[in-house]
Design an enzyme around this catalytic site. Structure first.
Site, PDB file in Angstrom:
ATOM      1  N   GLU A  24       0.850  -1.194   0.000  1.00  0.00           N
ATOM      2  CA  GLU A  24       0.000   0.000   0.000  1.00  0.00           C
ATOM      3  C   GLU A  24       0.885   1.242   0.000  1.00  0.00           C
ATOM      4  O   GLU A  24       2.035   1.190   0.448  1.00  0.00           O
ATOM      5  CB  GLU A  24      -0.860  -0.055   1.280  1.00  0.00           C
ATOM      6  CG  GLU A  24      -1.761   1.133   1.484  1.00  0.00           C
ATOM      7  CD  GLU A  24      -2.774   0.901   2.620  1.00  0.00           C
ATOM      8  OE1 GLU A  24      -2.641  -0.079   3.373  1.00  0.00           O
ATOM      9  OE2 GLU A  24      -3.690   1.721   2.738  1.00  0.00           O
ATOM     10  N   ASN A 171     -12.465  -1.441  -0.239  1.00  0.00           N
ATOM     11  CA  ASN A 171     -11.636  -1.945   0.857  1.00  0.00           C
ATOM     12  C   ASN A 171     -12.316  -1.630   2.182  1.00  0.00           C
ATOM     13  O   ASN A 171     -12.633  -0.468   2.461  1.00  0.00           O
ATOM     14  CB  ASN A 171     -10.246  -1.280   0.835  1.00  0.00           C
ATOM     15  CG  ASN A 171      -9.388  -1.714   2.018  1.00  0.00           C
ATOM     16  OD1 ASN A 171      -8.935  -2.847   2.073  1.00  0.00           O
ATOM     17  ND2 ASN A 171      -9.202  -0.827   2.973  1.00  0.00           N
ATOM     18  N   GLU A 172     -12.547  -2.638   2.964  1.00  0.00           N
ATOM     19  CA  GLU A 172     -13.127  -2.490   4.300  1.00  0.00           C
ATOM     20  C   GLU A 172     -14.313  -1.515   4.317  1.00  0.00           C
ATOM     21  O   GLU A 172     -14.341  -0.553   5.095  1.00  0.00           O
ATOM     22  CB  GLU A 172     -12.055  -2.072   5.319  1.00  0.00           C
ATOM     23  CG  GLU A 172     -10.936  -3.101   5.403  1.00  0.00           C
ATOM     24  CD  GLU A 172      -9.967  -2.906   6.570  1.00  0.00           C
ATOM     25  OE1 GLU A 172      -9.978  -1.835   7.198  1.00  0.00           O
ATOM     26  OE2 GLU A 172      -9.197  -3.846   6.842  1.00  0.00           O
ATOM     27  N   TYR A 239      -6.024  -9.686  11.453  1.00  0.00           N
ATOM     28  CA  TYR A 239      -4.646  -9.464  11.906  1.00  0.00           C
ATOM     29  C   TYR A 239      -4.418 -10.137  13.255  1.00  0.00           C
ATOM     30  O   TYR A 239      -5.341 -10.217  14.081  1.00  0.00           O
ATOM     31  CB  TYR A 239      -4.370  -7.964  12.045  1.00  0.00           C
ATOM     32  CG  TYR A 239      -4.187  -7.259  10.713  1.00  0.00           C
ATOM     33  CD1 TYR A 239      -2.966  -7.304  10.050  1.00  0.00           C
ATOM     34  CD2 TYR A 239      -5.230  -6.558  10.123  1.00  0.00           C
ATOM     35  CE1 TYR A 239      -2.787  -6.657   8.824  1.00  0.00           C
ATOM     36  CE2 TYR A 239      -5.057  -5.911   8.899  1.00  0.00           C
ATOM     37  CZ  TYR A 239      -3.828  -5.960   8.264  1.00  0.00           C
ATOM     38  OH  TYR A 239      -3.645  -5.329   7.062  1.00  0.00           O
ATOM     39  N   GLU A 297      -5.826  -9.512   3.726  1.00  0.00           N
ATOM     40  CA  GLU A 297      -4.975  -8.813   4.710  1.00  0.00           C
ATOM     41  C   GLU A 297      -4.845  -9.717   5.923  1.00  0.00           C
ATOM     42  O   GLU A 297      -5.847 -10.042   6.571  1.00  0.00           O
ATOM     43  CB  GLU A 297      -5.566  -7.459   5.114  1.00  0.00           C
ATOM     44  CG  GLU A 297      -5.463  -6.424   4.005  1.00  0.00           C
ATOM     45  CD  GLU A 297      -5.818  -5.006   4.448  1.00  0.00           C
ATOM     46  OE1 GLU A 297      -5.608  -4.660   5.633  1.00  0.00           O
ATOM     47  OE2 GLU A 297      -6.314  -4.254   3.587  1.00  0.00           O
ATOM     48  N   GLN A 346       2.452  -6.304   5.261  1.00  0.00           N
ATOM     49  CA  GLN A 346       2.593  -5.917   3.874  1.00  0.00           C
ATOM     50  C   GLN A 346       3.998  -6.283   3.392  1.00  0.00           C
ATOM     51  O   GLN A 346       4.848  -6.627   4.200  1.00  0.00           O
ATOM     52  CB  GLN A 346       2.332  -4.423   3.719  1.00  0.00           C
ATOM     53  CG  GLN A 346       0.905  -4.030   4.097  1.00  0.00           C
ATOM     54  CD  GLN A 346       0.545  -2.594   3.698  1.00  0.00           C
ATOM     55  OE1 GLN A 346       1.292  -1.914   3.015  1.00  0.00           O
ATOM     56  NE2 GLN A 346      -0.621  -2.130   4.158  1.00  0.00           N
TER      57      GLN A 346
HETATM   58  O1  AHR Z   1      -2.684  -2.855   6.279  1.00  0.00           O
HETATM   59  C1  AHR Z   1      -2.944  -1.657   6.947  1.00  0.00           C
HETATM   60  C2  AHR Z   1      -4.412  -1.292   6.928  1.00  0.00           C
HETATM   61  O2  AHR Z   1      -5.153  -2.233   7.647  1.00  0.00           O
HETATM   62  C3  AHR Z   1      -5.085  -1.262   5.583  1.00  0.00           C
HETATM   63  O3  AHR Z   1      -4.903  -0.057   4.916  1.00  0.00           O
HETATM   64  C4  AHR Z   1      -6.523  -1.443   5.920  1.00  0.00           C
HETATM   65  O4  AHR Z   1      -7.235  -2.067   4.893  1.00  0.00           O
HETATM   66  C5  AHR Z   1      -6.484  -2.270   7.183  1.00  0.00           C
HETATM   67  O5  AHR Z   1      -7.326  -1.776   8.145  1.00  0.00           O
END
Ligand code: AHR
Length: 483
Positions: A24, A171-172, A239, A297, A346
């Site tokens: 990103e 995205n989200e 995450y 992600e 990332q």
């Molecule tokens: O990866 C960092 C961020 O985490 C991304 O921009 C977003 O999609 C997520 O919340």
């Protein structure tokens, strides 16, 4: 403990796209990490870092998601084409409020993909963009004929269309990507996908809808119900935070307590439950499993390194990241019939990266070495064990090209494990045994000591009369290939 390996039965293919990456416009993910500009003293090819390209080519990155993340919903692709000195400068309001030069745009992205050998996964702006903008960008990228956007691409120096393999719509949207309800997003997805032009009938762009955040099962249910017939993939974001606490302290990347080692492993293991439950909902609407679940992600998210910009999400990467990523990848393998793509967050200098850079220096992280080790599982057929592995051990097996690979992680910090494997069809020999480990739980690589944690040959496996014995040291991942 004796484990039977059912290597006579063929499981689903473990898609190589599970080893995808995400990059990103965030911190030094793109600028400094991928792109330094043609005039840089850092060796580069058309502005793209040579050391980074060489390192990534070795692990065969299959696909790269770009340009975000949150950034995607403020990205206007026209800002990133044409002569560099005429590109519009913007402020990256999502990440650190820094100036975004737009010097890395569509042409630079495809040049990078071409140099590392990866395929394209574009995230389209539905937050502040329009259907027309998406249509024009797709025409710009993929139209072979004489058309306004294709001719603009030609004017900017690229005659032939590029191939876009995957396109993510938004995205989200359940959060910073629009705070939408699933019903609204589903209708929006239906609209956007209707106007997504497909010029290459032999290589249709696969349409990915934004799926749930973590355990939002209602989101999955609604999107599958309303838009399920129109999408090829549904994404999931999850995450691993060592503390599990988004609001206060996520936990440090190094120098953490033992409790945060084990809690990170437990949080990584939650991925299994999330995928199982989301997949059950998808099965209701799509029993043929046409739609892929795409974890676009994932990874460990820590507190930023002290003294760095909090908006840059720069973190170190240690042996702990290797073990938790092994847990996650093994879970993806287990669900290979539904999970057909994933992107770790990332690629460089941001969150759980493959590579870290500082000026002209680059270091491979421990996670890089896991991705190197696991290449043997890419596009291999899943093989099952007859029983669960001991607690604190994570494992997977697959076969391709006549070779069987068993990868095992022991996240116990003090106890080695002795494991024995029997087979439906006994292999004749061990081809290789590799290990990733370290003397400390937060062992990591720095610019001064880049090789503290790497992939090494290991002698802790023996094959005798069809019985494979493996010594699995504490805090290690071992991979044995047999034939
Ligand atoms: O990866 C960092 C961020 O985490 C991304 O921009 C977003 O999609 C997520 O919340």
């Amino acid at each position: 403990m004796k484990i039977r390996v059912h290597n006579q039965e063929t499981g689903p293919k473990i898609s190589k796209y599970i080893y995808g990456q995400f990059s990103e416009h965030l911190g030094r993910g793109v600028y400094g990490g991928i792109y330094v500009g043609r005039n840089s003293d850092i060796p580069n090819v058309r502005g793209l870092r040579l050391d980074v390209i060489q390192a990534l080519r070795k692990i065969h990155v299959p696909v790269l998601r770009w340009p975000g993340g949150l950034f995607a919903d403020t990205y206007h692709w026209r800002d990133g084409i044409g002569p560099l000195d005429q590109r519009k400068k913007i402020v990256n309001t999502n990440w650190g409020g820094v100036t975004e030069s737009n010097h890395f745009g569509t042409h630079e992205y495809f040049d990078f993909l071409n140099q590392i050998g990866a395929e394209a996964y574009i995230s389209v702006n539905i937050g502040s963009g329009t259907v027309q903008e998406m249509r024009d960008w797709t025409e710009y990228m993929t139209m072979p004929a004489d058309s306004p956007m294709a001719n603009l691409r030609r004017k900017n120096g690229h005659d032939k269309p590029w191939r876009v393999k995957f396109m993510g719509i938004g995205n989200e949207p359940w959060g910073s990507g629009g705070n939408m309800r699933p019903e609204y997003y589903s209708d929006l997805f239906r609209q956007y996908q209707t106007f997504l032009p497909q010029y290459d009938k032999d290589h249709l762009i696969k349409k990915v809808a934004c799926g749930p955040n973590e355990d939002d099962y209602n989101w999955t249910d609604k999107v599958m119900n309303i838009a399920g017939d129109y999408l090829d993939g549904l994404s999931l974001h999850y995450y691993t935070l060592p503390t599990g606490d988004w609001d206060h302290k996520k936990g440090a990347s190094t120098g953490f307590p033992t409790s945060e080692w084990y809690s990170a492993m437990e949080h990584a293991k939650l991925m299994d439950r999330l995928i199982t439950k989301h997949a059950q909902i998808m099965d209701k609407y799509d029993p043929q499993k046409r739609v892929s679940l795409i974890v676009d992600e994932w990874g460990e998210w820590h507190d930023v390194e002290p003294g760095t910009n909090p908006g840059f999400l720069y973190q170190q990467n240690s042996l702990r990241d290797v073990l938790s990523a092994a847990i996650t990848l093994n879970i993806f393998h287990k669900h290979a019939d539904r999970v057909r793509m994933a992107e770790i967050a990332q690629m460089i200098n941001v969150l759980q990266s493959m590579l870290l850079t500082k000026d002209d220096q680059m270091v491979r992280t421990p996670t890089y070495w896991l991705f190197d080790m696991y290449q043997k599982h890419m596009d291999a057929q899943l093989v099952n064990f007859d029983t669960s592995l001991p607690h604190n051990v994570t494992g997977t097996a697959s076969q391709k090209n006549g070779q069987l690979t068993i990868s095992l992680g022991n996240y116990d910090l003090t106890q080695d494990q002795q494991l024995e494997f029997t087979f439906d069809t006994a292999p004749q020999k061990i081809v290789s045994t590799q290990i990733i480990t370290g003397d400390k739980m937060d062992a990591h690589n720095t610019f001064d000591r880049p090789n503290t944690v790497t992939l090494k040959d290991y002698r802790g496996s023996q094959l005798e009369n069809g019985l494979l014995k493996v010594t699995l040291p504490a805090k290690s991942v071992v991979s044995i290939t047999l034939e």
